[in-house]
Design a protein around this motif. Sequence first.
Motif, PDB file in Angstrom:
ATOM      1  N   GLU A  21       0.834  -1.196   0.000  1.00 17.34           N
ATOM      2  CA  GLU A  21       0.000   0.000   0.000  1.00 17.34           C
ATOM      3  C   GLU A  21       0.875   1.254   0.000  1.00 17.34           C
ATOM      4  N   GLY A  22       0.332   2.311  -0.622  1.00 11.92           N
ATOM      5  CA  GLY A  22       1.012   3.603  -0.624  1.00 11.92           C
ATOM      6  C   GLY A  22       2.161   3.646  -1.616  1.00 11.92           C
ATOM      7  N   TRP A  23       2.856   4.796  -1.626  1.00  6.10           N
ATOM      8  CA  TRP A  23       3.982   4.986  -2.534  1.00  6.10           C
ATOM      9  C   TRP A  23       5.274   5.219  -1.780  1.00  6.10           C
ATOM     10  N   ASP A  24       5.404   4.546  -0.636  1.00  9.37           N
ATOM     11  CA  ASP A  24       6.650   4.548   0.109  1.00  9.37           C
ATOM     12  C   ASP A  24       7.501   3.399  -0.432  1.00  9.37           C
ATOM     13  N   PHE A  25       8.668   3.729  -0.987  1.00 10.59           N
ATOM     14  CA  PHE A  25       9.513   2.718  -1.603  1.00 10.59           C
ATOM     15  C   PHE A  25      10.714   2.356  -0.734  1.00 10.59           C
ATOM     16  N   SER A  26      10.640   2.646   0.563  1.00 14.45           N
ATOM     17  CA  SER A  26      11.757   2.354   1.452  1.00 14.45           C
ATOM     18  C   SER A  26      12.025   0.859   1.568  1.00 14.45           C
ATOM     19  N   TRP A  27      11.015   0.023   1.286  1.00 14.78           N
ATOM     20  CA  TRP A  27      11.206  -1.431   1.348  1.00 14.78           C
ATOM     21  C   TRP A  27      12.336  -1.888   0.432  1.00 14.78           C
ATOM     22  N   PHE A  28      12.543  -1.163  -0.660  1.00 11.66           N
ATOM     23  CA  PHE A  28      13.527  -1.586  -1.655  1.00 11.66           C
ATOM     24  C   PHE A  28      14.971  -1.256  -1.268  1.00 11.66           C
ATOM     25  N   GLU A  29      15.172  -0.577  -0.159  1.00 14.41           N
ATOM     26  CA  GLU A  29      16.524  -0.163   0.219  1.00 14.41           C
ATOM     27  C   GLU A  29      17.450  -1.375   0.300  1.00 14.41           C
ATOM     28  N   GLY A  30      18.553  -1.302  -0.431  1.00 14.44           N
ATOM     29  CA  GLY A  30      19.512  -2.386  -0.467  1.00 14.44           C
ATOM     30  C   GLY A  30      19.153  -3.510  -1.419  1.00 14.44           C
ATOM     31  N   ARG A  31      17.964  -3.448  -2.024  1.00 17.73           N
ATOM     32  CA  ARG A  31      17.494  -4.532  -2.886  1.00 17.73           C
ATOM     33  C   ARG A  31      17.235  -4.068  -4.308  1.00 17.73           C
ATOM     34  N   ALA A  32      17.000  -2.779  -4.479  1.00 21.95           N
ATOM     35  CA  ALA A  32      16.803  -2.204  -5.811  1.00 21.95           C
ATOM     36  C   ALA A  32      17.122  -0.725  -5.723  1.00 21.95           C
ATOM     37  N   THR A  33      17.545  -0.151  -6.826  1.00 29.01           N
ATOM     38  CA  THR A  33      17.869   1.277  -6.864  1.00 29.01           C
ATOM     39  C   THR A  33      17.237   1.906  -8.099  1.00 29.01           C
ATOM     40  N   GLU A  34      16.918   3.188  -7.979  1.00 34.39           N
ATOM     41  CA  GLU A  34      16.413   3.951  -9.119  1.00 34.39           C
ATOM     42  C   GLU A  34      16.901   5.379  -8.991  1.00 34.39           C
ATOM     43  N   GLU A  35      17.495   5.870 -10.047  1.00 34.98           N
ATOM     44  CA  GLU A  35      17.914   7.275 -10.052  1.00 34.98           C
ATOM     45  C   GLU A  35      16.702   8.185  -9.886  1.00 34.98           C
ATOM     46  N   ARG A  36      16.917   9.313  -9.248  1.00 36.26           N
ATOM     47  CA  ARG A  36      15.854  10.279  -9.073  1.00 36.26           C
ATOM     48  C   ARG A  36      15.993  11.388 -10.116  1.00 36.26           C
ATOM     49  N   PRO A  37      14.885  11.956 -10.591  1.00 35.49           N
ATOM     50  CA  PRO A  37      14.970  13.076 -11.536  1.00 35.49           C
ATOM     51  C   PRO A  37      15.729  14.251 -10.915  1.00 35.49           C
ATOM     52  N   PRO A  38      16.428  15.016 -11.730  1.00 39.41           N
ATOM     53  CA  PRO A  38      17.293  16.070 -11.194  1.00 39.41           C
ATOM     54  C   PRO A  38      16.565  17.284 -10.648  1.00 39.41           C
ATOM     55  N   TRP A  39      15.262  17.452 -10.969  1.00 37.74           N
ATOM     56  CA  TRP A  39      14.593  18.690 -10.613  1.00 37.74           C
ATOM     57  C   TRP A  39      14.061  18.725  -9.183  1.00 37.74           C
TER      58      TRP A  39
END
Length: 256
Positions: A21-39
Amino acid sequence: MDSTAHDFDALVRDGATSPVEGWDFSWFEGRATEERPPWGYARLLGERMGRARVSLDIDTGGGEVLAGAPAVPPCAAATESWPPNAAKATALLAPRGIVVVATRAGEPLPFPDGVFDLVSARHPVRTDWAEVARVLAPGGTYFSQEVGPWSGAEVSEWFLGPQPEETWTGRDPEKARTAAEAAGLEVVDLRAVRLRMEFHDIGAVVHYLRKVVWMVPGFTVERYEDRLRELHELIEAEGGFLAHSSRFLIEARKPV
């Protein structure tokens, strides 16, 4: 059972049972990475929220981004169509005076014409430009970070096979510009970026597909077990599975 098979089962079970549920992606820490947009969308949204009087956030998810705004307008609302997210957003945003309205996908926004001087959305399911223009007050702003073309295509096509090009090009930022202008809005900012994302274990892939359900419609572990096992072996051999997301930032104003 060898250790690789054991690891596969344990990782898949973890990805398949963790809450999404929700859009908290902290679960992925250490397991997946995604670059963040620069803005820095959250920062820019916070600046605009601080200047607004009446605001609306569309498809707010669990309300995590909106909750991080340093200041909230005197009158603020948000919409969400997925009941688990709507409940989570209500619990998170109500203490800040933000009213969460449960909606149904594809239906008109349940608000009068011309009432909001700021309408925002982070990764909306689909931007209904006519509705955005309708609820914006003259001089009001729509500010959004949206999913761009070919986002996550490598993940989706691993399971589904090659997809028609139109599957990936509908979210082109120039198409968004055209649609905004057709609705009577003036586009004042449009930026796009392609970003690196990498999955470091198969459990992260399973969790991602459960959370971002449109990537592989109808995904279940049982249905795609063979492809999951193949991907697990690739990740073990190469240290990760590389894909790419794309995002675009768009800001449009309603003429006075």
